[in-house]
Every structure is written in structure tokens, then in C-alpha cells.
Motif scaffolding. Structure first.
Motif, PDB file in Angstrom:
ATOM      1  N   LEU A 282       0.813  -1.224   0.000  1.00 52.68           N
ATOM      2  CA  LEU A 282       0.000   0.000   0.000  1.00 52.68           C
ATOM      3  C   LEU A 282       0.845   1.273   0.000  1.00 52.68           C
ATOM      4  CD1 LEU A 282      -2.781  -1.078   2.537  1.00 52.68           C
ATOM      5  CD2 LEU A 282      -2.712  -1.383   0.057  1.00 52.68           C
ATOM      6  N   VAL A 283       1.915   1.246  -0.797  1.00 53.92           N
ATOM      7  CA  VAL A 283       2.709   2.462  -0.994  1.00 53.92           C
ATOM      8  C   VAL A 283       1.830   3.494  -1.699  1.00 53.92           C
ATOM      9  CG1 VAL A 283       4.698   3.432  -2.211  1.00 53.92           C
ATOM     10  CG2 VAL A 283       4.880   1.210  -1.088  1.00 53.92           C
ATOM     11  N   PRO A 284       1.801   4.758  -1.252  1.00 52.23           N
ATOM     12  CA  PRO A 284       0.952   5.768  -1.904  1.00 52.23           C
ATOM     13  C   PRO A 284       1.212   5.852  -3.401  1.00 52.23           C
ATOM     14  CG  PRO A 284       1.841   6.620   0.146  1.00 52.23           C
ATOM     15  CD  PRO A 284       2.516   5.300  -0.086  1.00 52.23           C
ATOM     16  N   PHE A 285       0.127   6.118  -4.153  1.00 55.79           N
ATOM     17  CA  PHE A 285       0.223   6.124  -5.609  1.00 55.79           C
ATOM     18  C   PHE A 285       1.284   7.094  -6.105  1.00 55.79           C
ATOM     19  CE2 PHE A 285      -1.018   8.314  -9.550  1.00 55.79           C
ATOM     20  CZ  PHE A 285      -0.927   7.266 -10.442  1.00 55.79           C
ATOM     21  N   TRP A 286       1.286   8.334  -5.612  1.00 56.89           N
ATOM     22  CA  TRP A 286       2.207   9.335  -6.137  1.00 56.89           C
ATOM     23  C   TRP A 286       3.648   9.053  -5.743  1.00 56.89           C
ATOM     24  CZ3 TRP A 286       1.083  11.807 -10.191  1.00 56.89           C
ATOM     25  CH2 TRP A 286      -0.235  12.177 -10.460  1.00 56.89           C
ATOM     26  N   THR A 287       3.848   8.343  -4.635  1.00 56.81           N
ATOM     27  CA  THR A 287       5.210   7.917  -4.295  1.00 56.81           C
ATOM     28  C   THR A 287       5.720   6.933  -5.333  1.00 56.81           C
ATOM     29  OG1 THR A 287       4.790   8.214  -1.932  1.00 56.81           O
ATOM     30  CG2 THR A 287       6.650   6.805  -2.539  1.00 56.81           C
ATOM     31  N   PHE A 288       4.880   5.947  -5.670  1.00 57.20           N
ATOM     32  CA  PHE A 288       5.285   4.952  -6.659  1.00 57.20           C
ATOM     33  C   PHE A 288       5.397   5.552  -8.059  1.00 57.20           C
ATOM     34  CE2 PHE A 288       3.757   1.982  -9.967  1.00 57.20           C
ATOM     35  CZ  PHE A 288       4.839   1.117  -9.980  1.00 57.20           C
ATOM     36  N   PHE A 289       4.343   6.232  -8.506  1.00 53.16           N
ATOM     37  CA  PHE A 289       4.340   6.732  -9.885  1.00 53.16           C
ATOM     38  C   PHE A 289       5.334   7.877 -10.060  1.00 53.16           C
ATOM     39  CE2 PHE A 289       2.485   9.294 -13.402  1.00 53.16           C
ATOM     40  CZ  PHE A 289       2.670   8.361 -14.405  1.00 53.16           C
ATOM     41  N   GLY A 290       5.466   8.746  -9.047  1.00 51.45           N
ATOM     42  CA  GLY A 290       6.419   9.857  -9.149  1.00 51.45           C
ATOM     43  C   GLY A 290       7.844   9.358  -9.289  1.00 51.45           C
ATOM     44  N   ALA A 291       8.229   8.389  -8.452  1.00 56.89           N
ATOM     45  CA  ALA A 291       9.586   7.838  -8.536  1.00 56.89           C
ATOM     46  C   ALA A 291       9.788   7.095  -9.858  1.00 56.89           C
ATOM     47  CB  ALA A 291       9.836   6.909  -7.358  1.00 56.89           C
ATOM     48  N   THR A 292       8.774   6.350 -10.297  1.00 57.39           N
ATOM     49  CA  THR A 292       8.873   5.606 -11.559  1.00 57.39           C
ATOM     50  C   THR A 292       8.994   6.557 -12.741  1.00 57.39           C
ATOM     51  OG1 THR A 292       7.520   3.831 -10.619  1.00 57.39           O
ATOM     52  CG2 THR A 292       7.759   3.860 -12.996  1.00 57.39           C
ATOM     53  N   LEU A 293       8.201   7.633 -12.727  1.00 59.67           N
ATOM     54  CA  LEU A 293       8.237   8.608 -13.827  1.00 59.67           C
ATOM     55  C   LEU A 293       9.592   9.305 -13.904  1.00 59.67           C
ATOM     56  CD1 LEU A 293       6.483   9.930 -16.043  1.00 59.67           C
ATOM     57  CD2 LEU A 293       5.863  11.679 -14.376  1.00 59.67           C
ATOM     58  N   ILE A 294      10.110   9.746 -12.762  1.00 57.56           N
ATOM     59  CA  ILE A 294      11.415  10.420 -12.758  1.00 57.56           C
ATOM     60  C   ILE A 294      12.508   9.455 -13.210  1.00 57.56           C
ATOM     61  CG2 ILE A 294      13.159  11.491 -11.280  1.00 57.56           C
ATOM     62  CD1 ILE A 294      10.823  12.546  -9.563  1.00 57.56           C
ATOM     63  N   GLY A 295      12.459   8.235 -12.674  1.00 53.34           N
ATOM     64  CA  GLY A 295      13.497   7.264 -13.016  1.00 53.34           C
ATOM     65  C   GLY A 295      13.489   6.882 -14.481  1.00 53.34           C
ATOM     66  N   LYS A 296      12.305   6.593 -15.035  1.00 53.61           N
ATOM     67  CA  LYS A 296      12.224   6.097 -16.412  1.00 53.61           C
ATOM     68  C   LYS A 296      12.267   7.216 -17.448  1.00 53.61           C
ATOM     69  CE  LYS A 296       9.928   1.667 -15.662  1.00 53.61           C
ATOM     70  NZ  LYS A 296      10.860   0.867 -16.461  1.00 53.61           N
TER      71      LYS A 296
END
Length: 406
Positions: A282-296
Motif C-alpha cells: 500500500l505504498v501511496p500512488f504518487w510515491t510509486f508513480f512519481g519515482a517511476t516517472l522520474i526514473g524512467k
């Protein structure tokens, strides 16, 4: 076709009844039954059972259309608002006026960005074979811009989207004026959009695991089942693959945002596991998507761009062609089509006629076109097989429910 589909349903139903018989209370028997059901579903493919596969595919489409229609009806206010906005934009698009220059500019940019975002999303599913669209589209695009930049000594050819071919500008460029940063800036938009598409493509595993954890229901996804088995046997993991998966899971779980960012910033075939881990815990959505977006879209894309640009720099390409020619016996015959292809590209960039074009370009272009066609066809076949197997899974799950209620 209907009779064949009915017979297959009867076989699935009969197998389910035979395998149940009071085995719901025995975990080992239940796991064995699920394994057999999975094998039964995997046999429903076009090249083994074409008629049944097509029938199940169309039935699954009808069920999905019904479900989507119900969901849209429940959100009819949003749908109506979207249709009103679409009507306004359509009116602006067709009504003449001074605003048309801005409309055309935005249309050009939006379609260009949507094209690369779509390819990025497709890359996350691998076109059904694990082959990324970076190798088919973005990599060759960056390579062609790099070759053109060094040949023209300029990047002042048209802004994206380019015409069918890149043409050197009329003004002469200064020799040695092209740098890595110049080329990176030229292809930044399409590369970042492609990276953003790959980040969006990582969301389904996250949402699947999150929904399963919140609802407490048993998820259908086999990768999620493997993930839970991995958690259960974490301490006894011995092989390299299991340890690698555990390393990704521990990094994401313990480090959080920066762990996800690290996993997304490098070529990582196990990143699906990061999405499942974030959803499960249950990691917050923006934590997951924000890190994924910046990384990729930022970190990894700049690494990939640098690799392609350096590889296709003028002197590197000439050295590679020379090395091909140094191969004993086969070298000269392998070297010739590449030399002809490079020469053909130079002629194109300087407005020279395509008449009498060397055949090397046609050979390489033909190979690339056929590869793309094969990959797209396989992708379509994989979708048909997957949807047919989803319908078979519905039949099996219906049997589970009926047996549990008895």
C-alpha cells in the motif's frame, strides 16, 4: 463453433467437478487443482484450438464491453462533461479564425507526444514477446538524428514530427559544432514521452496488487501468486533469480521513494515486481508513480540516449563498419550493404535524388519492416489468446463459486 465451445466448457466443468470433490479443505489439493486449471487454460491458443479460442475471445470482448458500459453509466456525469469538452474543442478545430495557427501547432505536438507515449506503453508489455519498442522505434530514431546531425553539422532540420525524411538545412553548418548535448536536446521530447509511456505501463501490476490487498480477495494474476510464494519462502531462497527478486522487493519496501527511483533508473527486467511490491504494501500512488516517472522518463532515458548517440557518432560508426570488413572471408560481403546504406542516407540528407539508390538500403529497410510486421502480428495473436484464456478462467472461477456454496 458454438458446439465446439460448448464441448470445451463441458470438459472444463467436468475436470473441475472431478478435481473438487471435497478438496477445498486440503491446501495441497487446491494448489494442484489450480496448477491443472492453469495448464488447461494455456492450451487454449489459436494454433491448438482455433475455433474455441476465437469463440472465447469474442465472448470475452462482449463481457468486457458490458462491464465498461456499466462503469461508464455509473460515471455518466464525467462522461457528459468529457463529451461537452470534446464538442467545444471540435468546434474550435473547424471554425476559421486567427486561433487556427495555435490549434495546428498544438495538434502537431499532441499527436507527436501521444505517438511516443503509446510506444512506451507498448514497450512495457513487450509486444507480446518481451521485445521493447525502444529497439524498434526510439533507438533507430535517435540514431538517425545523430547521423544526420554529424553529416549536416547542424540540428536545424524541422522540429518534430519530422517529415518522411530528415533534410539538411540550406545553410552550411560549422565543422565540429555538434556536441552530445546538442543531439540530446534535439531528441529530448520524444525520449521523455517514451519514458513516460513506460512508466504508465507499469501501473497495472501496482493497481492489481493494491486492489487485491485492500479487498482481501485472492488475485488472479500469476505473478502476484509467485510474489506471495516468494514472501512465504524468503528465508530459504537459494537460486540467483529468487535472491534478485528479494533484493528488489527489500529495496522498494525499506528504502521507499529512493528505492523505487533506483530500480526505475536502470534497465531492470524485474521492475514489475517493484510495482507488485508497492501495491501489496500500500505504498501511496504518487510515491510509486512519481519515482517511476522520474526514473524512467528522465534518468534512464538520458542514459539510453547517451549510449545510442555515442554508438552512432560519425567516427564510431566508421570504425564499426571498418571492423566488419576485417572479419575473415565474410567481412567484405557483410560490410558492403552497411556502406551502401550509410551512403544512401547521406544522399537523402543532401536532397539528392533517390533514383539509382543502392540496394543495400532497400535490403536493410525490408528486413526492419518485416520484423515490425511480425512483432505486431504476434502481439495481436497474444491478445486474442490472452482474452480467450481469461474467458476460460471465468468458467473455472464460476465452478469454484458453485462448489463452495454446496
Amino acid at each position: 463453433m458454438a458446439e465446439n465451445g460448448k464441448n470445451c466448457e463441458q470438459r472444463l466443468t467436468g475436470m473441475n467437478k472431478e478435481q473438487h470433490n471435497g478438496n477445498f479443505t486440503d491446501p495441497s489439493s487446491l494448489n494442484e487443482k489450480k496448477r491443472r486449471d492453469r495448464e488447461e487454460r494455456q492450451n487454449i491458443v489459436l494454433w491448438r484450438q482455433p475455433l474455441i479460442t476465437l469463440q472465447y475471445f469474442f465472448l470475452e470482448i462482449l463481457i468486457n464491453l458490458k462491464e465498461w458500459t456499466i462503469k461508464l453509466w455509473h460515471r455518466r456525469n464525467i462522461v457528459v462533461s468529457f463529451l461537452v469538452l470534446l464538442a467545444v474543442l471540435t468546434a474550435m478545430y473547424y471554425i476559421e479564425g486567427t486561433h487556427q495557427q495555435y490549434v495546428r501547432y498544438m495538434e502537431k505536438k499532441i499527436f507527436w507526444c501521444a505517438y511516443w507515449v503509446g510506444l512506451g506503453i507498448l514497450s512495457s508489455v513487450g509486444l507480446g514477446t518481451g521485445l521493447h519498442t525502444f529497439l524498434l522505434y526510439l533507438g533507430p530514431h535517435i540514431a538517425s538524428v545523430t547521423l544526420a546531425a554529424y553529416e549536416c553539422n547542424s540540428v536545424n532540420f524541422p522540429e518534430p514530427p519530422y517529415p518522411d525524411q530528415i533534410i539538411c538545412p540550406d545553410e552550411e553548418g560549422i565543422e565540429g559544432s555538434i556536441s552530445l548535448w546538442t543531439i540530446i536536446s534535439k531528441v529530448r521530447l520524444e525520449a521523455c514521452m517514451w519514458g513516460a509511456g513506460t512508466a504508465i505501463g507499469e501501473l497495472p501490476p501496482y493497481f492489481m496488487a493494491r486492489a487485491a490487498r485492500l479487498s482481501g480477495a485472492e488475485p488472479d494474476d500469476e505473478e502476484y501468486q509467485e510474489f506471495e510464494e516468494m514472501l512465504e519462502h524468503a528465508e530459504s531462497a537459494q537460486d540467483f533469480a529468487s535472491r534478485a527478486k528479494l533484493a528488489v522487493q527489500n529495496m522498494v519496501q525499506k528504502v521507499g521513494f529512493f528505492g523505487i527511483l533506483a530500480c526505475a533508473s536502470i534497465p531492470n527486467p524485474l521492475f514489475d515486481l517493484a510495482g507488485i511490491t508497492c501495491g501489496h504494501f500500500l505504498v501511496p500512488f504518487w510515491t510509486f508513480f512519481g519515482a517511476t516517472l522520474i526514473g524512467k522518463a528522465i534518468v534512464k532515458m538520458h542514459i539510453q540516449k547517451l549510449f545510442v548517440i555515442i554508438t552512432f557518432s560519425k567516427h564510431i560508426v566508421e570504425q564499426m563498419v571498418a571492423l566488419i570488413g576485417a572479419v575473415p572471408s565474410l567481412g567484405p560481403s557483410l560490410q558492403k550493404p552497411f556502406q551502401e546504406y550509410l551512403e544512401a542516407q547521406r544522399q537523402k540528407l543532401h536532397h539528392k535524388s533517390e533514383e539509382g539508390m543502392p540496394q543495400g538500403e532497400n535490403w536493410l529497410s525490408w528486413m526492419f519492416e518485416k520484423l515490425v510486421i511480425v512483432m505486431v502480428c504476434y502481439f495481436i495473436l497474444s491478445i486474442i489468446n490472452s482474452m480467450a484464456q481469461s474467458y476460460a478462467k471465468r468458467i473455472q472461477q464460476q465452478m469454484y463459486s458453485e462448489e463452495k456454496t454446496k
